[in-house]
Design an enzyme around this catalytic site. Sequence first.
Site, short mmCIF file in Angstrom:
data_model
loop_
_atom_site.label_atom_id
_atom_site.label_comp_id
_atom_site.label_asym_id
_atom_site.label_seq_id
_atom_site.Cartn_x
_atom_site.Cartn_y
_atom_site.Cartn_z
N ILE A 10 -9.77 -43.19 32.14
CA ILE A 10 -9.01 -44.36 31.67
C ILE A 10 -9.40 -44.65 30.23
CG2 ILE A 10 -8.49 -46.80 32.04
CD1 ILE A 10 -9.35 -46.47 34.97
N GLY A 12 -9.63 -47.00 27.35
CA GLY A 12 -9.60 -48.46 27.28
C GLY A 12 -9.86 -49.10 28.63
N ASN A 14 -12.62 -50.77 29.50
CA ASN A 14 -13.73 -51.74 29.50
C ASN A 14 -13.27 -53.19 29.46
OD1 ASN A 14 -12.86 -51.99 26.89
ND2 ASN A 14 -14.78 -51.38 25.92
N SER A 15 -11.95 -53.43 29.49
CA SER A 15 -11.46 -54.82 29.52
C SER A 15 -10.03 -54.84 30.06
CB SER A 15 -11.49 -55.42 28.11
OG SER A 15 -10.57 -54.75 27.28
N GLY A 16 -9.55 -56.05 30.31
CA GLY A 16 -8.15 -56.23 30.70
C GLY A 16 -7.72 -55.42 31.91
N TYR A 165 4.09 -53.04 16.32
CA TYR A 165 3.70 -52.96 17.73
C TYR A 165 4.85 -52.39 18.56
CZ TYR A 165 2.06 -54.29 22.38
OH TYR A 165 1.67 -54.25 23.69
#
Length: 277
Positions: A10, A12, A14-16, A165
């Site tokens: 995965i 990213g 470490n959050s969300g 974005y």
Amino acid sequence: RRIMTKRILIAGGNSGIGKVTATQLSKDGFEVVIAGRPGEKTEEALREINVEAQIPVVSLDVDLASFASVRELAAAYKANYNGLDVLLNNAGVFTGGLGLTREGFEIQFGVNHLAHFLLTDLLLNELEKATAARVVTVTSMLHKKGVIDYDNLRGEKKYNSQAAYNRSKLANVMFGIELAERVKDRGITSNVLHPGAVQTDIARDMPWIVRKVLDLIFISPQKGALTNIMLASDPTVEGITGKYYNQCKLEEYANEANDPAARKRLWEMSEEVTKAP
């Protein structure tokens, strides 16, 4: 019942929603590897995730704003593991102002699209070793407002962070759909998803008042992670490829991603700029 342990990387985690996904899948018996910046935030995430993990979750270091760092991540993965069942391209940034990656790309396009493009490319051989491997890429419904402006990928012209974005998220969809076509004979599926408007620290650079308002209207990371978890692990979606899911439901994606010539152009440009110096 799962006969063999499945392994997921995965980006990213470490959050969300990445962290929620890592927590649930490790609890379900997946061997989970997260990739993120080293530091206290990642250490804390690992402690929390590992409370219920069946196999201890580990983290590999990466700075997605650097192609060299993405290459080091792929090399570290290959040195430690053999084969990969699921690659979850989940990391994302949303910035208030113009930032650049190490290579000088506008940071949202560089991190959200180019870094994941490169990571996937470097790990395709590992995915091929698995039976029914999956690549899952997190996008946003805002991809439908995106336009790929090839003359502004380094923010050379007028900069608008929302437009940048949206562009990065359209690139995610075009990449995911094109990848599905390119790997369909290699036993790998590729799907993209909008998790819902989720309260995560992706908006960490926004003014606090904006963050407060967003918190009121957004869904929890627990709800936001459901589509990640479904596309990574649900047996009912095995073999399904080239699809876009909005909060676990199939939906149409932007017309631009239906254009093979447009997808090919983005792919070839991405390949060109990410290739080793």
